[in-house]
Design a protein around this motif. Structure first.
Motif, PDB file in Angstrom:
ATOM      1  N   TYR A  99       0.820  -1.212   0.000  1.00  0.00           N
ATOM      2  CA  TYR A  99       0.000   0.000   0.000  1.00  0.00           C
ATOM      3  C   TYR A  99       0.853   1.261   0.000  1.00  0.00           C
ATOM      4  O   TYR A  99       0.486   2.267  -0.629  1.00  0.00           O
ATOM      5  N   ARG A 154       0.516   4.063  -2.790  1.00  0.00           N
ATOM      6  CA  ARG A 154       0.293   5.463  -2.446  1.00  0.00           C
ATOM      7  C   ARG A 154       1.358   6.358  -3.066  1.00  0.00           C
ATOM      8  O   ARG A 154       1.045   7.395  -3.656  1.00  0.00           O
ATOM      9  N   LEU A 212      -7.005   8.507  -1.717  1.00  0.00           N
ATOM     10  CA  LEU A 212      -7.688   8.443  -0.422  1.00  0.00           C
ATOM     11  C   LEU A 212      -7.992   7.008  -0.006  1.00  0.00           C
ATOM     12  O   LEU A 212      -7.802   6.631   1.156  1.00  0.00           O
ATOM     13  N   THR A 213      -8.460   6.206  -0.935  1.00  0.00           N
ATOM     14  CA  THR A 213      -8.765   4.809  -0.639  1.00  0.00           C
ATOM     15  C   THR A 213      -7.509   4.056  -0.208  1.00  0.00           C
ATOM     16  O   THR A 213      -7.530   3.296   0.762  1.00  0.00           O
ATOM     17  N   GLN A 269      -4.814   5.357   1.088  1.00  0.00           N
ATOM     18  CA  GLN A 269      -4.398   5.836   2.408  1.00  0.00           C
ATOM     19  C   GLN A 269      -5.261   5.208   3.507  1.00  0.00           C
ATOM     20  O   GLN A 269      -4.754   4.883   4.590  1.00  0.00           O
ATOM     21  N   GLN A 270      -6.547   5.011   3.238  1.00  0.00           N
ATOM     22  CA  GLN A 270      -7.419   4.365   4.220  1.00  0.00           C
ATOM     23  C   GLN A 270      -7.021   2.903   4.415  1.00  0.00           C
ATOM     24  O   GLN A 270      -6.989   2.408   5.533  1.00  0.00           O
ATOM     25  N   GLU A 271      -6.739   2.206   3.326  1.00  0.00           N
ATOM     26  CA  GLU A 271      -6.306   0.813   3.423  1.00  0.00           C
ATOM     27  C   GLU A 271      -4.999   0.721   4.200  1.00  0.00           C
ATOM     28  O   GLU A 271      -4.813  -0.179   5.022  1.00  0.00           O
ATOM     29  N   ALA A 309      -4.008   2.836   6.515  1.00  0.00           N
ATOM     30  CA  ALA A 309      -4.334   3.086   7.924  1.00  0.00           C
ATOM     31  C   ALA A 309      -4.926   1.836   8.576  1.00  0.00           C
ATOM     32  O   ALA A 309      -4.602   1.525   9.737  1.00  0.00           O
ATOM     33  N   ASP A 310      -5.769   1.117   7.856  1.00  0.00           N
ATOM     34  CA  ASP A 310      -6.344  -0.122   8.395  1.00  0.00           C
ATOM     35  C   ASP A 310      -5.251  -1.147   8.699  1.00  0.00           C
ATOM     36  O   ASP A 310      -5.279  -1.808   9.738  1.00  0.00           O
TER      37      ASP A 310
END
Length: 182
Positions: free
Chosen positions: A122, A126, A159-160, A162-164, A166-167
């Protein structure tokens, strides 16, 4: 009529492989995609790496990895995605297809609960998306005359991802907490 080693034959085999995969005919899908890949590589090398563009090879590898994933062979899917990532890097493929390959690898690593590898995939995705965004802002992006909708899709992908990321970071933090409690 076209001969075995023609771009249109490779395109047809690639599309056939996708369709067969969707129908659940995994072996036939893999066979078609491997044939498409063979043709694309041969044409790529014969043209001194000019045609077809490396993105077509990356795309066929990505499709082949998807079929391996459908067959529940995550190890092989990751190996083929890794080949796609390497092809993209070695032959300077466009940034967005390379990023999508990294995202797909991140998803598979999450499925296998290989959180560190997922984080790395990821992060790579990114970084590639951010490079593309900067290139677009500077007027040198991999897509010419990008529409506002394309740029919004790029922002959404950032954004997606970055969310993945963070998860995955939360999963890694939880694993660290569990180790400390032992």
């Amino acid at each position: 009529l076209l001969g075995r080693y023609h771009g249109d034959v490779a395109n047809t085999l690639n599309n056939r492989g996708i369709a067969l995969g969707k129908l659940g005919k995994i072996h036939d899908a893999m066979d078609s995609l491997e044939q498409a890949l063979e043709i694309r590589w041969k044409l790529f090398h014969l043209s001194n790496h000019k045609s077809p563009p490396p993105e077509t090879i990356l795309s066929t590898l990505h499709n082949l990895a998807n079929v391996h994933q459908q067959a529940q062979d995550l190890e092989q899917a990751l190996q083929v995605y890794g080949q796609a990532r390497d092809v993209g890097l070695e032959y300077q493929a466009k940034l967005v297809p390379r990023a999508r390959t990294c995202v797909a690898m991140g998803h598979l690593y999450c499925q296998a609960q290989q959180w560190g590898d997922a984080r790395d995939a990821y992060l790579d995705a990114r970084d590639l998306y951010l490079q593309e965004r900067q290139a677009q802002r500077d007027g040198f992006g991999s897509g010419r005359n990008r529409s506002e909708q394309d740029l919004e899709a790029l922002e959404s992908a950032i954004l997606t991802t970055q969310q993945e990321l963070a998860d995955v970071e939360r999963e890694l933090e939880e694993l660290d907490r569990q180790r400390l409690l032992r």
